[in-house]
Write a protein that holds these residues in place. Structure first.
Motif, PDB file in Angstrom:
ATOM      1  N   GLN A   1      33.901  34.787  42.685  1.00 57.74           N
ATOM      2  CA  GLN A   1      33.363  33.480  42.901  1.00 57.74           C
ATOM      3  C   GLN A   1      34.417  32.602  44.056  1.00 57.74           C
TER       4      GLN A   1
ATOM      5  N   THR B   1      28.906  32.593  42.648  1.00 61.36           N
ATOM      6  CA  THR B   1      29.476  33.535  41.902  1.00 61.36           C
ATOM      7  C   THR B   1      28.403  34.820  42.455  1.00 61.36           C
TER       8      THR B   1
ATOM      9  N   CYS C   1      29.041  37.783  36.032  1.00 61.53           N
ATOM     10  CA  CYS C   1      30.057  37.260  35.527  1.00 61.53           C
ATOM     11  C   CYS C   1      29.691  37.739  33.950  1.00 61.53           C
TER      12      CYS C   1
END
Length: 286
Positions: free
Chosen positions: A137, A144, A148
């Motif tokens: 990130q 990002t 994630c």
């Protein structure tokens, strides 16, 4: 953090697969599994590495063989790259021969390729299907790259169709295991949520099914819940994360129910922030 650095520097691609739901390229290696195809193709450009004046590509490192769209280069001469005079993490001046890394999102995201500067930005966790994912990130624009994974403990998710108030609804049951975070213990959590599913009795709309798929993906990636202090009760335990859910089919927005004409728009934006815009747009055909 040392493992995070190894993900970048020690990667060896073995083979690639394409996931039907997320359209991510799954790259199996000794240290990580997932590369975000959208970040590589859309953000980094077809050549993989953006070459700038005064820089050269490090042999064996480019966006296609490294995770999450990270661009690598070695500074060929003393002085400053076009982005600035120093690393934006340690604020030390650039020096000849230093290995550097750049994110494709903004000009400020240029760092030393080192345990002190780049490694703390990397994340690597397993989802609820025991698949390992990596991401990074940007500390400036917060964008990002990669896949994630959140902090929700293991759990399960199920759904069924119900008929109420002349409409079909998707009833979602989410169960999260209890555990321990640091020295604090927390109990299991059971939550129920609802999605509108159209006007035909016990038949779901395509839109309802599309949102359900995305919510299940977010749950698998541990993004629907987190462990912390509740804002309403102050108690420590499993709490909602950033994705909004409706816990009843009536009562209106003030009671976390329906009707709420803006709910699906808010849900879509939250899913984009959590899963990535390309995945959400592809599943919702927007």
């Amino acid at each position: 953090l040392s493992k995070g650095l190894q993900i970048v520097l020690g990667h060896q691609t073995m083979f690639c697969l394409l996931d039907n739901l997320t359209n991510e390229r799954l790259v199996k290696s000794t240290t990580f599994t997932v590369l975000d195809k959208a970040a590589v193709n859309a953000e980094a450009g077809p050549s993989g590495v953006e070459k700038k004046k005064g820089m050269k590509e490090v042999k064996g490192k480019n966006v296609d063989s490294g995770p999450n769209g990270i661009q690598y280069f070695t500074l060929q001469a003393a002085g400053s790259p076009p982005e600035g005079t120093a690393c934006t993490i340690c604020v030390e001046d650039w020096k000849k021969g230093q290995k550097c890394a750049r994110l494709p999102c903004c000009n400020a995201a240029v760092f030393h390729d080192s345990p002190a500067c780049l490694a703390p930005l990397l994340g690597c966790k397993t989802d609820m299907a025991a698949q390992s994912h990596s991401w990074i990130q940007c500390p400036f624009c917060r964008k990002t790259f990669g896949t994630c994974i959140g902090d929700c403990p293991d759990g399960s998710i199920s759904d069924k169709t119900i008929w109420a108030d002349g409409k079909s609804w998707i009833q979602i049951e989410m169960r999260v295991q209890g555990g321990k975070l640091g020295s604090q213990s927390f109990g299991p959590c059971n939550r129920r949520a609802f999605l509108p599913a159209g006007l035909q009795e016990h038949k779901r709309s395509e839109e309802g099914n599309a949102y359900l798929r995305l919510i299940k993906l977010a749950f698998q990636r541990r993004l629907c819940f987190k462990v912390g202090d509740s804002l309403t009760t102050g108690l420590f335990g499993v709490i909602w994360s950033s994705i909004p859910f409706k816990t009843r089919i009536d009562g209106g927005a003030s009671l976390h129910g329906f009707p709420d004409k803006d709910y699906l728009a808010r849900l879509k934006e939250a899913l984009k922030n959590s899963l990535g815009e390309s995945i959400v747009s592809r599943n919702l055909n927007v």
